[in-house]
Design a protein around this motif. Sequence first.
Motif, short mmCIF file in Angstrom:
data_model
loop_
_atom_site.label_atom_id
_atom_site.label_comp_id
_atom_site.label_asym_id
_atom_site.label_seq_id
_atom_site.Cartn_x
_atom_site.Cartn_y
_atom_site.Cartn_z
N GLY A 9 0.80 -1.23 0.00
CA GLY A 9 0.00 0.00 0.00
C GLY A 9 0.83 1.27 0.00
O GLY A 9 0.45 2.27 0.60
N PHE A 10 1.96 1.27 -0.69
CA PHE A 10 2.78 2.47 -0.77
C PHE A 10 3.26 2.68 -2.20
O PHE A 10 3.16 1.80 -3.03
CB PHE A 10 3.97 2.40 0.20
CG PHE A 10 4.90 1.24 -0.04
CD1 PHE A 10 5.95 1.35 -0.94
CD2 PHE A 10 4.73 0.04 0.64
CE1 PHE A 10 6.81 0.29 -1.16
CE2 PHE A 10 5.60 -1.02 0.44
CZ PHE A 10 6.64 -0.90 -0.46
N LYS A 11 3.78 3.89 -2.46
CA LYS A 11 4.30 4.23 -3.79
C LYS A 11 5.82 4.16 -3.76
O LYS A 11 6.44 4.47 -2.75
CB LYS A 11 3.86 5.64 -4.17
CG LYS A 11 2.40 5.76 -4.52
CD LYS A 11 2.00 7.19 -4.81
CE LYS A 11 2.94 7.86 -5.77
NZ LYS A 11 2.51 9.18 -6.22
N THR A 40 14.04 6.17 0.04
CA THR A 40 14.49 5.13 0.98
C THR A 40 13.58 3.91 0.89
O THR A 40 14.05 2.77 0.92
CB THR A 40 14.51 5.69 2.41
OG1 THR A 40 15.36 6.83 2.45
CG2 THR A 40 15.00 4.66 3.40
N ARG A 41 12.29 4.15 0.77
CA ARG A 41 11.34 3.04 0.65
C ARG A 41 11.62 2.23 -0.61
O ARG A 41 11.53 1.00 -0.61
CB ARG A 41 9.92 3.58 0.65
CG ARG A 41 8.89 2.46 0.57
CD ARG A 41 7.52 2.96 0.85
NE ARG A 41 7.37 2.99 2.29
CZ ARG A 41 6.40 3.60 2.93
NH1 ARG A 41 5.48 4.23 2.26
NH2 ARG A 41 6.32 3.58 4.23
N ALA A 42 11.97 2.90 -1.69
CA ALA A 42 12.28 2.19 -2.94
C ALA A 42 13.55 1.35 -2.79
O ALA A 42 13.61 0.22 -3.27
CB ALA A 42 12.43 3.18 -4.10
N ASN A 44 14.71 0.10 0.03
CA ASN A 44 14.36 -1.02 0.90
C ASN A 44 13.56 -2.07 0.14
O ASN A 44 13.77 -3.28 0.33
CB ASN A 44 13.57 -0.54 2.11
CG ASN A 44 14.44 0.22 3.09
OD1 ASN A 44 15.63 -0.03 3.19
ND2 ASN A 44 13.84 1.14 3.79
N THR A 45 12.67 -1.64 -0.72
CA THR A 45 11.88 -2.57 -1.53
C THR A 45 12.77 -3.34 -2.49
O THR A 45 12.65 -4.56 -2.63
CB THR A 45 10.79 -1.82 -2.32
OG1 THR A 45 9.96 -1.10 -1.39
CG2 THR A 45 9.93 -2.77 -3.13
N PHE A 46 13.69 -2.64 -3.12
CA PHE A 46 14.64 -3.30 -4.02
C PHE A 46 15.43 -4.37 -3.28
O PHE A 46 15.57 -5.50 -3.75
CB PHE A 46 15.58 -2.27 -4.65
CG PHE A 46 16.62 -2.88 -5.54
CD1 PHE A 46 16.31 -3.24 -6.83
CD2 PHE A 46 17.90 -3.11 -5.06
CE1 PHE A 46 17.27 -3.82 -7.66
CE2 PHE A 46 18.87 -3.68 -5.87
CZ PHE A 46 18.55 -4.04 -7.18
N CYS A 47 15.93 -4.03 -2.10
CA CYS A 47 16.70 -5.00 -1.30
C CYS A 47 15.86 -6.22 -0.97
O CYS A 47 16.36 -7.35 -1.02
CB CYS A 47 17.19 -4.34 -0.01
SG CYS A 47 18.48 -3.11 -0.27
N ALA A 48 14.59 -6.00 -0.65
CA ALA A 48 13.71 -7.13 -0.32
C ALA A 48 13.45 -7.99 -1.55
O ALA A 48 13.45 -9.22 -1.47
CB ALA A 48 12.39 -6.61 0.25
N VAL A 49 13.24 -7.36 -2.69
CA VAL A 49 12.93 -8.10 -3.93
C VAL A 49 14.12 -8.94 -4.38
O VAL A 49 13.94 -10.10 -4.77
CB VAL A 49 12.47 -7.13 -5.04
CG1 VAL A 49 12.41 -7.82 -6.38
CG2 VAL A 49 11.10 -6.53 -4.69
N SER A 54 23.09 -5.44 0.32
CA SER A 54 24.30 -4.68 0.00
C SER A 54 24.04 -3.27 -0.55
O SER A 54 24.88 -2.40 -0.34
CB SER A 54 25.21 -5.48 -0.93
OG SER A 54 24.58 -5.78 -2.14
N PRO A 55 22.92 -3.00 -1.24
CA PRO A 55 22.70 -1.62 -1.66
C PRO A 55 22.62 -0.64 -0.48
O PRO A 55 22.91 0.55 -0.63
CB PRO A 55 21.36 -1.68 -2.40
CG PRO A 55 21.32 -3.06 -2.96
CD PRO A 55 21.94 -3.91 -1.87
N LEU A 56 22.27 -1.12 0.69
CA LEU A 56 22.23 -0.25 1.86
C LEU A 56 23.63 0.11 2.35
O LEU A 56 23.80 1.10 3.06
CB LEU A 56 21.45 -0.93 3.00
CG LEU A 56 19.97 -1.16 2.74
CD1 LEU A 56 19.36 -1.93 3.89
CD2 LEU A 56 19.25 0.14 2.52
#
Length: 99
Positions: A9-11, A40-42, A44-49, A54-56
């Motif tokens: 539920g986020f963009k 930051t949300r993007a 974090n989403t990328f890292c989860a996907v 390591s991107p962090l």
Amino acid sequence: MNNVAVRGGFKLTKGNARKLTVATFEKWLSVAEKHHLPTTRAINTFCAVVNDMSPLLAQLQVHDAQIMTREQAVKCELGDLYLASKETRKRMRELEGQL
């Protein structure tokens, strides 16, 4: 990434865009596009996907910080407790010497 964002539920993007496009993703990755940064949300989403944190690291290195796993955190806490108990034992010996 779009599916994760919809489920959560986020963009992922700023402005009016409803979903992340390939063009926006490419701008985020481009060195020349200094004004198009992922949120930051993007990140974090990328890292989860991709299941890779390591991107962090790039963000953390700016602050001289690192990623720590749960196991490493437990070991760190254990080390802190060990050192604290060692200091307590030392202080106890000092006090016993005063008796």
